[in-house]
Design a protein around this motif. Structure first.
Motif, PDB file in Angstrom:
ATOM      1  N   ILE A  15       0.834  -1.205   0.000  1.00 29.84           N
ATOM      2  CA  ILE A  15       0.000   0.000   0.000  1.00 29.84           C
ATOM      3  C   ILE A  15       0.864   1.248   0.000  1.00 29.84           C
ATOM      4  N   TYR A  16       1.968   1.213   0.722  1.00 27.92           N
ATOM      5  CA  TYR A  16       2.922   2.340   0.721  1.00 27.92           C
ATOM      6  C   TYR A  16       3.384   2.619  -0.708  1.00 27.92           C
ATOM      7  N   ILE A  17       3.788   1.570  -1.419  1.00 26.96           N
ATOM      8  CA  ILE A  17       4.274   1.725  -2.785  1.00 26.96           C
ATOM      9  C   ILE A  17       3.166   2.227  -3.705  1.00 26.96           C
ATOM     10  N   PHE A  18       1.961   1.679  -3.534  1.00 32.12           N
ATOM     11  CA  PHE A  18       0.845   2.057  -4.409  1.00 32.12           C
ATOM     12  C   PHE A  18       0.474   3.526  -4.230  1.00 32.12           C
ATOM     13  N   ILE A  19       0.394   3.999  -2.998  1.00 32.97           N
ATOM     14  CA  ILE A  19       0.038   5.406  -2.763  1.00 32.97           C
ATOM     15  C   ILE A  19       1.110   6.332  -3.326  1.00 32.97           C
ATOM     16  N   ALA A  20       2.385   5.985  -3.100  1.00 32.06           N
ATOM     17  CA  ALA A  20       3.473   6.806  -3.625  1.00 32.06           C
ATOM     18  C   ALA A  20       3.423   6.858  -5.153  1.00 32.06           C
ATOM     19  N   TRP A  21       3.186   5.707  -5.786  1.00 36.39           N
ATOM     20  CA  TRP A  21       3.092   5.651  -7.247  1.00 36.39           C
ATOM     21  C   TRP A  21       1.883   6.423  -7.758  1.00 36.39           C
ATOM     22  N   VAL A  41       1.959   9.489 -10.557  1.00 32.91           N
ATOM     23  CA  VAL A  41       1.373   9.465 -11.900  1.00 32.91           C
ATOM     24  C   VAL A  41       0.186  10.417 -12.022  1.00 32.91           C
ATOM     25  N   SER A  42      -0.461  10.768 -10.910  1.00 31.64           N
ATOM     26  CA  SER A  42      -1.653  11.608 -10.974  1.00 31.64           C
ATOM     27  C   SER A  42      -1.324  13.095 -10.905  1.00 31.64           C
ATOM     28  N   ILE A  43      -0.447  13.492 -10.000  1.00 35.25           N
ATOM     29  CA  ILE A  43      -0.142  14.916  -9.835  1.00 35.25           C
ATOM     30  C   ILE A  43       1.349  15.219  -9.966  1.00 35.25           C
ATOM     31  N   GLY A  44       2.144  14.206 -10.283  1.00 32.20           N
ATOM     32  CA  GLY A  44       3.559  14.433 -10.483  1.00 32.20           C
ATOM     33  C   GLY A  44       4.366  14.607  -9.212  1.00 32.20           C
ATOM     34  N   TYR A  45       3.802  14.217  -8.067  1.00 27.51           N
ATOM     35  CA  TYR A  45       4.501  14.348  -6.785  1.00 27.51           C
ATOM     36  C   TYR A  45       5.398  13.123  -6.607  1.00 27.51           C
ATOM     37  N   ASN A  46       6.723  13.343  -6.730  1.00 30.59           N
ATOM     38  CA  ASN A  46       7.649  12.204  -6.709  1.00 30.59           C
ATOM     39  C   ASN A  46       8.471  12.093  -5.431  1.00 30.59           C
ATOM     40  N   HIS A  47       8.171  12.933  -4.429  1.00 32.73           N
ATOM     41  CA  HIS A  47       8.958  12.895  -3.191  1.00 32.73           C
ATOM     42  C   HIS A  47       8.849  11.536  -2.499  1.00 32.73           C
ATOM     43  N   LEU A  48       7.649  10.995  -2.422  1.00 36.35           N
ATOM     44  CA  LEU A  48       7.456   9.707  -1.750  1.00 36.35           C
ATOM     45  C   LEU A  48       8.073   8.560  -2.539  1.00 36.35           C
ATOM     46  N   MET A  49       8.177   8.717  -3.853  1.00 33.10           N
ATOM     47  CA  MET A  49       8.800   7.673  -4.661  1.00 33.10           C
ATOM     48  C   MET A  49      10.284   7.541  -4.351  1.00 33.10           C
ATOM     49  N   MET A  50      10.918   8.637  -3.959  1.00 36.12           N
ATOM     50  CA  MET A  50      12.357   8.643  -3.707  1.00 36.12           C
ATOM     51  C   MET A  50      12.698   8.527  -2.223  1.00 36.12           C
ATOM     52  N   GLN A  51      11.687   8.657  -1.378  1.00 38.02           N
ATOM     53  CA  GLN A  51      11.925   8.712   0.073  1.00 38.02           C
ATOM     54  C   GLN A  51      12.262   7.344   0.635  1.00 38.02           C
ATOM     55  N   HIS A  52      13.235   7.320   1.583  1.00 40.23           N
ATOM     56  CA  HIS A  52      13.624   6.095   2.277  1.00 40.23           C
ATOM     57  C   HIS A  52      12.842   5.995   3.586  1.00 40.23           C
ATOM     58  N   SER A  53      12.316   4.826   3.874  1.00 34.02           N
ATOM     59  CA  SER A  53      11.652   4.592   5.161  1.00 34.02           C
ATOM     60  C   SER A  53      12.019   3.201   5.640  1.00 34.02           C
ATOM     61  N   VAL A  54      12.093   3.039   6.961  1.00 33.91           N
ATOM     62  CA  VAL A  54      12.529   1.769   7.525  1.00 33.91           C
ATOM     63  C   VAL A  54      11.929   1.608   8.911  1.00 33.91           C
ATOM     64  N   GLY A  55      11.687   0.376   9.318  1.00 29.17           N
ATOM     65  CA  GLY A  55      11.175   0.120  10.660  1.00 29.17           C
ATOM     66  C   GLY A  55       9.896  -0.708  10.658  1.00 29.17           C
TER      67      GLY A  55
END
Length: 332
Positions: free
Chosen positions: A105-111, A115-129
């Protein structure tokens, strides 16, 4: 038996196992010192570079000892209570699917945002835990809890089912650098599971009861802390409300919560007003004793008339605080 052994003995098997796995993974981080960014969740790398291993490693790896400690304490508290309700077999499957679906779901929302508004910050963001799965378990535990309300850090109280959402917002204000999307994904997975929308992916309750007598699982059942599958599960059955009514109820809780917060801010800034303070009675001996912090009955009785006289003279003053408290602060 040491205190540590006693504590570990109270933790159910599946909870203890996932905690041990996260701790062992962190020990590997300390000894081998791998590049953490190679194991974090980065949607772009998963989608375009096919690094699907990140779906699992991003939940097991942690950024620091404090990060690990906070997540493990939360896991021990939340997961232990939930496992005692649903059993070790269901808990193990819930955690496994939680790791997969929370990352998905994390990947799907970021994608979708990309593709919808061109917001790519979440696509490149690192998260862990492991906190995304913790929020999933928090939704399930709070939704099945008999307690109807819960306190958020002792500051305010919300409905039990609204508790994970309140925690999501409060934690984001306290620690703005944590992964909001990761926690939100966990809440969404927990909500879908509780309302039965993931039943196609999960084994039926009857199947789990049959496995309890399977000879191939006898070694597992003998493990300390193993919890047998209960005859009835709070996650399955006719008592679970449909998702539409639950969403409407959640919306009502959110509206009430926002209204209470606005009312609190209004009182803090403008006060309660003289009419709202009219219910504060200071002519009772017990209230006078509590207001002045004295156990001397005669002293409070003698000063009662003076207090009430002063209240009549101070009607034009700001009445945001009870008059007894105003007088005590003025004398200081």
């Amino acid at each position: 038996m040491t205190r540590l052994q006693e504590t570990l003995a109270t933790i159910p098997f599946a909870t203890r196992f996932i905690m041990g796995l996260c701790i062992l993974t962190f020990m590997y981080q300390l000894l081998a010192d791998p590049q953490l960014h190679n194991y974090t969740m980065v949607p772009k790398n998963v989608i375009y570079d096919h690094e699907f291993y990140r779906i699992f490693t991003s939940s097991l790896f942690h950024g620091s000892f404090m990060h690990l400690g906070m997540n493990m304490m939360s896991t021990m508290a939340i997961s232990s209570m939930l496992e005692k309700q649903i059993g070790t077999l269901m808990m193990s499957i819930t955690i496994l699917w939680g790791i997969v679906l929370t990352s998905t779901i994390y990947i799907f929302i970021a994608w979708l945002l990309y593709v919808s508004i061109g917001y790519n910050h979440l696509m490149m963001q690192h998260s862990v835990g492991f906190s995304g799965v913790i929020f999933q378990l928090s939704v399930l535990e709070s939704s099945t809890s008999p307690n109807r309300s819960r306190s958020v850090f002792g500051v305010f109280t919300v409905s039990s089912r609204l508790y994970p959402w309140a925690l999501l917002i409060v934690l984001q204000f306290i620690m703005p650098n944590i992964s909001f999307l990761g926690h939100l994904s966990g809440i969404l997975v927990g909500t879908l599971q509780f309302h039965g929308l993931l039943d196609k992916l999960l084994p039926s309750h009857a199947y789990l009861l049959e496995r309890e007598t399977d000879d191939r699982l006898v070694v597992l059942r003998r493990q300390p802390g193993y919890v047998s599958t209960p005859e009835t599960s709070p996650l399955m059955g006719e008592t679970v409300p449909d998702i539409r009514s639950s969403l409407l109820a959640s919306f009502g809780c959110v509206t009430l919560f926002v209204s209470n917060v606005c009312e609190t801010i209004k009182v803090m800034i403008f006060g309660r007003g003289s009419e709202a303070n009219a219910n504060i009675q200071l002519n009772e001996l017990n209230e006078l004793t509590a207001a002045w912090g004295s156990s001397d009955v005669s002293a409070n009785t003698a000063g009662a008339g003076t207090i009430l006289d002063d209240l009549e003279e101070d009607d034009e003053e700001w009445v945001g605080l009870p008059a007894a408290i105003q007088r005590s602060t003025d004398e200081m």
